[in-house]
Write a protein that holds these residues in place. Structure first.
Motif, short mmCIF file in Angstrom:
data_model
loop_
_atom_site.label_atom_id
_atom_site.label_comp_id
_atom_site.label_asym_id
_atom_site.label_seq_id
_atom_site.Cartn_x
_atom_site.Cartn_y
_atom_site.Cartn_z
N SER A 99 0.82 -1.14 0.05
CA SER A 99 0.05 0.03 -0.10
C SER A 99 0.84 1.28 -0.02
CB SER A 99 -1.06 0.02 1.33
OG SER A 99 -1.81 -1.02 0.95
N LEU A 100 1.84 1.31 0.57
CA LEU A 100 2.96 2.26 0.95
C LEU A 100 3.56 2.52 -0.56
CD1 LEU A 100 4.65 1.74 4.19
CD2 LEU A 100 3.11 3.62 3.65
N ALA A 101 3.78 1.68 -1.38
CA ALA A 101 4.31 1.70 -2.57
C ALA A 101 3.33 2.34 -3.60
CB ALA A 101 4.87 0.59 -3.16
N THR A 102 1.92 1.94 -3.67
CA THR A 102 0.84 2.35 -4.20
C THR A 102 0.76 3.95 -4.02
OG1 THR A 102 0.14 0.21 -3.90
CG2 THR A 102 -1.52 1.95 -4.90
N ILE A 103 0.89 4.27 -2.79
CA ILE A 103 0.66 5.94 -2.53
C ILE A 103 1.83 6.52 -2.86
CG2 ILE A 103 0.48 7.31 -0.40
CD1 ILE A 103 -0.79 4.81 1.07
N ILE A 104 2.96 6.14 -2.51
CA ILE A 104 4.22 6.97 -2.97
C ILE A 104 4.73 6.80 -4.34
CG2 ILE A 104 6.78 7.23 -1.98
CD1 ILE A 104 5.80 6.06 0.55
N ARG A 105 4.41 5.70 -4.86
CA ARG A 105 4.72 5.37 -6.40
C ARG A 105 6.22 5.46 -6.61
NH1 ARG A 105 0.15 7.85 -10.14
NH2 ARG A 105 1.04 9.95 -9.66
N ARG A 106 6.91 5.29 -5.45
CA ARG A 106 8.51 5.09 -5.75
C ARG A 106 9.03 3.77 -5.08
NH1 ARG A 106 7.47 8.61 -8.76
NH2 ARG A 106 8.37 10.65 -9.19
N THR A 107 9.74 3.09 -5.41
CA THR A 107 10.34 1.96 -4.73
C THR A 107 11.30 2.19 -3.51
OG1 THR A 107 10.17 0.35 -6.66
CG2 THR A 107 11.38 -0.14 -4.79
N PRO A 108 12.26 3.12 -3.75
CA PRO A 108 13.07 3.45 -2.59
C PRO A 108 12.39 4.15 -1.60
CG PRO A 108 14.19 4.34 -4.52
CD PRO A 108 12.72 3.96 -4.99
N GLY A 109 11.37 5.06 -1.63
CA GLY A 109 10.47 5.96 -0.84
C GLY A 109 9.87 4.91 -0.14
N ALA A 110 9.07 4.03 -0.79
CA ALA A 110 8.22 3.10 -0.30
C ALA A 110 8.94 2.34 0.98
CB ALA A 110 7.39 2.34 -1.16
N ILE A 111 10.16 1.88 0.43
CA ILE A 111 11.08 0.91 1.37
C ILE A 111 11.49 1.71 2.49
CG2 ILE A 111 13.21 -0.20 1.61
CD1 ILE A 111 12.92 -1.09 -1.47
#
Ligand SMILES: Nc1ncnc2c1ncn2[C@@H]1O[C@H](COP(=O)(O)OP(=O)(O)O)[C@@H](O)[C@H]1O
Ligand SMILES: [Mg+2]
Lengths: 276, 308
Positions: free
Chosen positions: A188-200
């Protein structure tokens, strides 16, 4: 071929169609998940860490057992110890959750996906379904294996437990549930942030950094805040001893569910509101 | 059929697409032409429901694209060929797309053969060349055997062999009666393939007409050779023409060849050569897009008016 028959509009989008697109999307997402090497790796790594680190920690206890004082021996949780590899394994499965959609945003293939299935919420739901199923199965394999191997090692000091003992089965499945929840929160975080590093980074902050920060708070705030964190909930789920500062299993499941559902809800809103 | 009404997209302060009205007719190849940044990709993204219009609507066969449950059967699109997960094989990429729209595995094999990727379909697409990536993108567009195909700059960056391949493919798809909507910033490309043209500049529609009419819409020039250059030039200017000296001839804008010839005859001026110079497609394109780029041509509204 001489002529192309122009498709008539299909039947108006009713619940039947909605179910049809969801099923089709699940099949598609399963193919996507199994066909990239990074998925296979993160699953292998999740199991390897759960089992390997659990075994290592059990062996360490066995080595120190004779020097432990009686209170420490009394408090010792054989189940929780054998499942402690989850603390690290959650990062591997969490990264998988992030990559399931983060890699599509990174490569731009999310647009191919949405052009094929314009109901974006259906796509997100299908991805989450496949991810949850895979994470749970892999989590369960890892946890059962870690438990089994851990208990064999602990039996060296005759402190191993068996699946039939109180709360043990719940704890082992609890480990799998926690790993699934972390994968879904990462997704869900990756869906919201749409960036892999940011979501990690966001996921690691939630499962690793927040517990440390909450510990730094003055009492009783430390426990009150900690109780709301997914990491604490996970720890309560995969141990058998309910210490006073830890949540009960029911509360732990509720805390995890709230995190999963809340982040997923924001993800659904975000994916349908924004251009892709 | 694809129909846009008042289609508008604003990104912050950029008006990428500005009140576009058009209809893409079934069964013909429509070229979508305009310089880089004219809004072609944005328009196509809105057709596919990827970007939401700021204003206006666009429909595919009478409904919004996002209301089509399995759209690959109706529209096949190639937007960004290299937007793929690099470690997934071409076969699995196409299979996942096929499954999402209930398309059979056999069809996946058929399109792989069609674009000539059978030997490499099992390899990760990250290792593909640009041309192979483009073929894969086209295979994906053809998966659902759609009556409408949409390609965004399909020949960009390809080698001559790849360009030729795409051209031939487009021709054969057009012969099958499919609607093809094809963007390019190169007029020469359109001259090869398109029947109809939509010309855009700065997000606005500049022309929507057949290739022949777009070319014919420019008046072209008349070249006239005479020993009495100055005399004839004065006469033609008096009749409203713009005249320039080219070598030892005049190039006349604004009058047709017959009027120039008549004027010379009436004034007893010897003419050695009188040639109507038709505007090339390239010239027409530059004339049209220059107007939109620079706004120097006062003729812009007039041009747009002429064309409808
Ligand atoms: N996602 C975006 N965000 C901001 N500006 C954009 C975006 N996409 C396109 N633009 C701008 O919109 C204009 C039209 O772009 P585009 O549709 O890509 O043109 P074309 O495909 O004709 O070259 C350009 O000025 C471009 O910079
Ligand atoms: Mg473009």
């Amino acid at each position: 071929m001489t002529a192309v028959i122009v498709n008539e509009p299909r039947s108006a989008a009713g619940p039947e169609t909605a179910r049809g697109t969801y099923r089709a999307a699940v099949a598609s997402e399963w193919t996507k998940l199994r066909s990239v090497r990074s998925t296979v790796w993160s699953l292998v790594v999740t199991i390897a860490i759960t089992v390997g680190l659990g075994a290592l920690l059990c062996a360490a206890v066995v080595a120190r057992w004779d020097r432990l004082d009686p209170i420490e021996r009394l408090r010792f949780d054989a189940t929780g110890r054998s499942l402690a590899g989850i603390f690290l394994a959650q990062l591997a499965i969490g990264v998988l959750g992030v990559l399931v959609i983060g890699s599509e945003y990174t490569t731009g293939s999310i647009r191919t996906t949405f052009a094929a299935t314009p109901r974006r919420k259906t796509v997100v739901a299908a991805k989450a379904t496949v991810l949850a199923a895979v994470a749970f199965v892999v989590g369960a394999i890892g946890c059962f294996a870690a438990f089994g191997i851990g208990q064999v090692i602990l039996q060296g000091k005759h402190v191993g437990v068996s699946l039939g003992d109180t709360n043990v089965l719940r704890a082992v499945f609890g480990g799998a549930i926690y790993l699934t929840a972390v994968a879904l929160i990462g997704f869900s975080l990756a869906t919201i942030i749409r960036r892999t590093p940011g979501a990690i980074a966001a996921l690691f902050a939630i499962v690793l950094v927040l517990p440390i920060l909450s510990n730094a708070l003055p009492s009783p705030w430390d426990n009150n805040v900690a109780k709301l964190l997914p990491a604490t909930a996970g720890e309560s789920l995969f141990s058998t001893r309910a210490a006073p500062d830890i949540l009960t299993a029911t509360h732990a499941v509720i805390v995890l569910a709230v995190w999963v559902v809340a982040t997923f809800a924001v993800a659904l809103i975000s994916v349908s509101r924004r251009d892709s | 059929m694809i129909r846009a009404e008042g289609l508008t997209k604003r990104y912050g302060s950029t008006l990428a697409v500005d009140h576009l009205d058009f209809e893409i007719q079934p069964g013909v190849v429509t070229g979508f032409l305009g310089p880089n940044g004219a809004g072609k990709t944005t328009t196509m993204r809105m057709i596919l429901g990827l970007d939401a219009p700021t204003a206006g609507t666009v429909t595919v066969n009478g409904r919004s694209y996002v209301d089509i449950p399995f759209p690959l059967h109706e529209v096949g699109a190639l937007l960004e060929a290299k937007a793929l997960h690099p470690s997934r094989s071409a076969y699995n990429h196409l299979l996942s797309l096929a499954q999402s729209n209930r398309i059979s595995r056999q069809r996946v094999d058929v399109v792989i053969d069609m674009v000539g990727l059978a030997d490499v379909a099992g390899r990760p697409v990250g290792k593909y060349s640009l041309g192979m990536g483009q073929r894969l993108g086209i295979a994906a567009a053809l998966l659902g055997d759609p009556p409408i195909l949409m390609f965004d700059e399909p020949v960009n960056g390809l080698d001559p062999e790849g360009i030729l391949w795409i051209r031939n493919l487009l021709k054969s798809l057009a012969l099958e009666g499919r609607t093809i909507f094809l963007s390019s910033h190169l007029m020469s490309e359109m001259a090869q393939t398109a029947d109809e043209l939509l010309v855009v500049g700065r997000g606005r529609l500049i022309a929507a007409d057949s290739v022949a009419n777009v070319v014919g819409s420019g008046q072209g020039t008349v070249r006239v050779e005479t020993p009495h250059l100055d005399e004839l030039a004065a006469i033609l200017r008096a009749r409203g023409a713009t005249v320039t000296y080219v070598d030892n001839a005049l190039e006349v804008h604004g009058l047709d060849a017959r009027t120039v010839g008549d004027a010379a005859f009436e004034n007893r001026i010897v003419v050695h050569e009188l040639v109507r110079q038709r505007e090339s497609l390239e010239d027409a394109y530059f004339r049209l897009t220059d107007a939109s780029v620079d706004f120097h041509a006062a003729a812009l509204p007039e041009l747009a008016g002429d064309r409808r």
